[in-house]
Scaffold this motif. Sequence first.
Motif, PDB file in Angstrom:
ATOM      1  N   UNK A  71       0.844  -1.186   0.000  1.00 12.39           N
ATOM      2  CA  UNK A  71       0.000   0.000   0.000  1.00 12.39           C
ATOM      3  C   UNK A  71       0.882   1.240   0.000  1.00 12.39           C
ATOM      4  N   UNK A  72       0.416   2.303  -0.624  1.00 16.84           N
ATOM      5  CA  UNK A  72       1.205   3.531  -0.732  1.00 16.84           C
ATOM      6  C   UNK A  72       0.356   4.729  -0.332  1.00 16.84           C
ATOM      7  N   UNK A  73       1.040   5.821   0.016  1.00 17.93           N
ATOM      8  CA  UNK A  73       0.360   7.071   0.365  1.00 17.93           C
ATOM      9  C   UNK A  73       0.959   8.200  -0.464  1.00 17.93           C
ATOM     10  N   UNK A  74       0.207   9.282  -0.574  1.00 16.63           N
ATOM     11  CA  UNK A  74       0.621  10.409  -1.387  1.00 16.63           C
ATOM     12  C   UNK A  74       1.281  11.512  -0.580  1.00 16.63           C
ATOM     13  N   UNK A  75       1.697  12.550  -1.318  1.00 21.46           N
ATOM     14  CA  UNK A  75       2.450  13.641  -0.699  1.00 21.46           C
ATOM     15  C   UNK A  75       1.617  14.426   0.306  1.00 21.46           C
ATOM     16  N   UNK A  76       0.355  14.712  -0.024  1.00 25.24           N
ATOM     17  CA  UNK A  76      -0.467  15.528   0.875  1.00 25.24           C
ATOM     18  C   UNK A  76      -0.658  14.856   2.226  1.00 25.24           C
ATOM     19  N   UNK A 135       4.555   6.820  -1.652  1.00 26.55           N
ATOM     20  CA  UNK A 135       5.417   6.322  -0.584  1.00 26.55           C
ATOM     21  C   UNK A 135       4.983   4.942  -0.125  1.00 26.55           C
ATOM     22  N   UNK A 136       5.899   3.990  -0.193  1.00 27.95           N
ATOM     23  CA  UNK A 136       5.653   2.634   0.283  1.00 27.95           C
ATOM     24  C   UNK A 136       6.078   2.524   1.743  1.00 27.95           C
TER      25      UNK A 136
END
Length: 691
Positions: A147-152, A185-186
Amino acid sequence: MAMVSKTRNMLEGLVREGSFKWLIKNRTEFDEEFEEMKHSPSGGRNWIPELSPVANLVVRRCSKILGISTNELRENFDLEASDSLKHPSQYARNMLEYCSFRALALSTQVVGYLEDRSFRRLTFDMMLAWEFPAASSQPFVNMGDDVTVGMEAFARIAPAVPVIANVIISDNLFEVLTASSGGRLQFSAYDKYLSGLERAIRKLRTQSESSLLSKLRLEQGEKILEVDGTVTTQPVLQHVGISTWPGRLILTDYALYFEALRVVSFDKPKRYDLSEDLKQVVKPELTGPWGTRLFDKAVFYKSVSLSEPVVMEFPELKGHTRRDYWLAIIREILYVHRFIHKYRITGVERDEAILKATLGIVRVQALKEISSASSPCYESLLMFNLCDQLPGGDLILEALANMSSSRELDRTNHSKTGSRMYSMSTLAMASSLGFVFGTSSNDNEAGLCVGEVTVGDMTPLERALKESRSNYKKVVVAQATVDGVKVDGIDTNVAVMQELLFPVRAVGKWLLSLAYWEDSLKSSVFCLFFSYIIFRGWLGYAAALLLVFMAIFMVLSRLCSQGSVYELKVIAPPAMNAMEQLLAVQNAISQAEELIQDGNIVLLKLRALLLSIFPQASERLVVAFVCMALILAFLPSKYVILLVFLETFTMYSPLRKASTERWTRRMREWWFSIPAAPVVIERARDDKKRR
């Protein structure tokens, strides 16, 4: 019981239908928590319908950390939050931030919290939940290690733990961490970064407690941040004048130390203070054998306390990564102390400002350790370096200083009202890392202090940063156009300049044709027209009219262009080989030398006139100065301007041409008859000691 049974059936139905397949692809902590919630009698009561499944599970984990139920958390939020924070469109995200900030503040009071993998996973899951906070939002990724997340989301949650990031550099840090993962981002990369961060903090603590560096005689509270030159095969070279010493370089949060290497030990360290206002200059420098400037691998340091500058060289086989790193961290400490002096920051706020710079250096050290790719731009990861470069960076620092000055008042207000709308202070969290910064860093408040992020709102610091980044994007676009139009070759650059100056040259030729009276009718009309303007005192109106005309021209050009870009077309001159280019450079240097010589002669002749070395010529100049002074003193300015204009413009008119040529010849003869003031060239003696 009916409500609990209904909620349990709803959760089981969601699993059977596949709504939670993104949660159960691989069994994780979420799976266990979900199973626990499903079989718990209070599972239905703890489910907040406005939140998404992942947000509900994060809030449940926060409630466990805080030791209160989810319902109590929600009631506290509803009680403390303003109506704008409870708006239905933002309720889920604000509720999540509220729970996250409170839980993180309590979790970071545990010693060694950064080593706890469950804490790392918690912060990452908070970012994921921040991206999908509402019940209506459905993530399009599987819940697991991939799963990944974004910059904000990263920029919002990570600064809530100031050790991990701060709002100023969070975007740049995210770009470094996601350089190889397509901008997402992992958890593996995030966990690797936090592991490196924990090791860097442990190294920082060990360095400050090391007995090998006790002879530095550090001031109370001074922390050692970095050491280089301990390996004999890779020393640091200090250049002072023509002398060079290998040795060890040490950076603290107040100063720079250099220990010269002797046969079996290090010499007494030399201290270069970075905390006082000594007009320090720190910049990259070129070095080389026998004073030549060949290798871009050094740092130049200069201050008013030194009789001559010091150059620290960082030899390496290729590149200058080692130097760039040291240049950035030295500047970071220098800039934070300039920030402290400029805004007169004292006490706890002073300690916190220094800690912010220290943690920035620790983050860079962690990234250096874990990164196998090319080294990032260190300045962009250090907040005070970055503020020095960003447009409007001074406004960011001003907002940061204002937040520091109001911290004590906010702390008092929050302790009275019990508000939980703020993230925790940097010093309070750093005290749980195993060391104490400053003399006033103990913070035993039960409430949360003002931080860099607030629930559901932007702080003045974030607003200043947002505006600065917007302006920076414009600067980047403009710089890209600048880089795109640069051409190689002296002849090609001259051709481009001639084409750019064509309108100016055309206007100049037209004015010269009028001044030389090539067309008597046009020159007469021009002369009478401008004489009338000067006589009536309309020069200011004429200048204003010219500016208005230029503004109208620009507006019309914009309307007519309709977004298209007019390209400048330049006919490239014939290509020159290497020998021709060398000859062109030599010719240009010779011409420049001749211009400098002519300029020096003019200055020396003026010196001779002023010092009356040639009395007859000086007497004439004295009479001319007195006459000009009388004219300027007693004649109105518009008449003076009119006389100068008529004298200049009618010099080559048919009536005055012969007298002008005769007068010009006499002036030239008079100028050539003036001797130049004498010059004596003395070579400076080299009194420097050679070692």
